[in-house]
Design a protein around this motif. Structure first.
Motif, PDB file in Angstrom:
ATOM      1  N   PRO A 262       0.867  -1.234   0.081  1.00  0.00           N
ATOM      2  CA  PRO A 262       0.001   0.037   0.046  1.00  0.00           C
ATOM      3  C   PRO A 262       0.701   1.326   0.060  1.00  0.00           C
ATOM      4  O   PRO A 262       1.813   1.316   0.627  1.00  0.00           O
ATOM      5  N   TRP A 263       0.339   2.468  -0.815  1.00  0.00           N
ATOM      6  CA  TRP A 263       1.272   3.443  -1.058  1.00  0.00           C
ATOM      7  C   TRP A 263       0.623   4.449   0.323  1.00  0.00           C
ATOM      8  O   TRP A 263      -0.505   4.226   0.764  1.00  0.00           O
ATOM      9  N   GLN A 264       1.727   5.473   0.578  1.00  0.00           N
ATOM     10  CA  GLN A 264       1.379   6.436   1.472  1.00  0.00           C
ATOM     11  C   GLN A 264       0.349   7.494   0.545  1.00  0.00           C
ATOM     12  O   GLN A 264       0.460   7.620  -0.621  1.00  0.00           O
ATOM     13  N   MET A 265      -0.369   8.237   1.343  1.00  0.00           N
ATOM     14  CA  MET A 265      -1.273   9.384   0.589  1.00  0.00           C
ATOM     15  C   MET A 265      -1.243  10.493   1.432  1.00  0.00           C
ATOM     16  O   MET A 265      -1.543  10.437   2.671  1.00  0.00           O
ATOM     17  N   ASP A 266      -1.112  11.560   0.955  1.00  0.00           N
ATOM     18  CA  ASP A 266      -1.025  13.132   1.543  1.00  0.00           C
ATOM     19  C   ASP A 266      -2.118  13.713   0.659  1.00  0.00           C
ATOM     20  O   ASP A 266      -2.287  13.397  -0.357  1.00  0.00           O
TER      21      ASP A 266
ATOM     22  N   LEU B  24     -11.029  13.435  -8.279  1.00  0.00           N
ATOM     23  CA  LEU B  24     -10.059  13.718  -7.165  1.00  0.00           C
ATOM     24  C   LEU B  24      -8.886  13.813  -8.175  1.00  0.00           C
ATOM     25  O   LEU B  24      -8.785  12.957  -8.964  1.00  0.00           O
ATOM     26  N   ILE B  25      -8.002  15.027  -8.084  1.00  0.00           N
ATOM     27  CA  ILE B  25      -6.828  15.323  -8.997  1.00  0.00           C
ATOM     28  C   ILE B  25      -5.753  14.677  -7.931  1.00  0.00           C
ATOM     29  O   ILE B  25      -5.472  15.297  -6.915  1.00  0.00           O
TER      30      ILE B  25
ATOM     31  N   ILE C  11      -0.190  12.215  -3.759  1.00  0.00           N
ATOM     32  CA  ILE C  11      -0.550  13.475  -3.260  1.00  0.00           C
ATOM     33  C   ILE C  11      -1.750  13.897  -3.924  1.00  0.00           C
ATOM     34  O   ILE C  11      -1.706  14.154  -5.053  1.00  0.00           O
ATOM     35  N   VAL C  12      -3.055  13.986  -2.961  1.00  0.00           N
ATOM     36  CA  VAL C  12      -4.321  14.643  -3.667  1.00  0.00           C
ATOM     37  C   VAL C  12      -4.229  16.103  -3.459  1.00  0.00           C
ATOM     38  O   VAL C  12      -3.864  16.867  -2.547  1.00  0.00           O
ATOM     39  N   GLU C  13      -4.434  16.598  -4.671  1.00  0.00           N
ATOM     40  CA  GLU C  13      -4.227  17.922  -4.909  1.00  0.00           C
ATOM     41  C   GLU C  13      -5.630  18.872  -4.748  1.00  0.00           C
ATOM     42  O   GLU C  13      -5.813  19.819  -4.510  1.00  0.00           O
TER      43      GLU C  13
END
Length: 108
Positions: free
Chosen positions: A10-14, A87-88, A101-103
């Motif tokens: 699983p990836w990290q998400m910010d 979601l971009i 990274i959710v912008e």
């Protein structure tokens, strides 16, 4: 799973502060959909969903596309809720601590 020396899911998400604030004011039903989108992204072998028919494994009403077709390694838009929301995000693929990274997030 990607096996070229990079960490895998699983990836990290910010989230940017603006994106997090937008998510926090969504109605509960929309936040649940966004949580499902998050789960799809952090567990995807390739969060950019590259190739042919890559989002066939996504739930109905979800798909991923490049924000600009002229920038295939750039930001992606994750369309959800049958196109009522998006979601971009970008995926920073580095050897140590790759992350999504959710912008921006929007739902109507």
């Amino acid at each position: 799973m990607i096996d070229d020396g990079f960490m895998g899911p699983p990836w990290q998400m910010d989230w940017t502060l603006k994106a997090q604030a937008a998510r926090d004011v969504l109605p509960e039903q929309a936040r649940k959909i966004v949580d499902a989108v998050r789960a799809e992204l952090v567990t995807a072998d390739d969060p950019y969903f590259r190739g042919i028919e890559t989002d066939t494994g996504l739930p109905t009403g979800m798909r991923v596309e490049p924000v600009r077709s002229s920038d295939p390694k750039g930001a992606r838009v994750f369309l959800f809720d049958g196109g009522h929301g998006w979601l971009i995000y970008t995926f920073v693929r580095r050897t140590e601590d790759p992350q999504i990274i959710v912008e921006e997030i929007f739902w109507q």
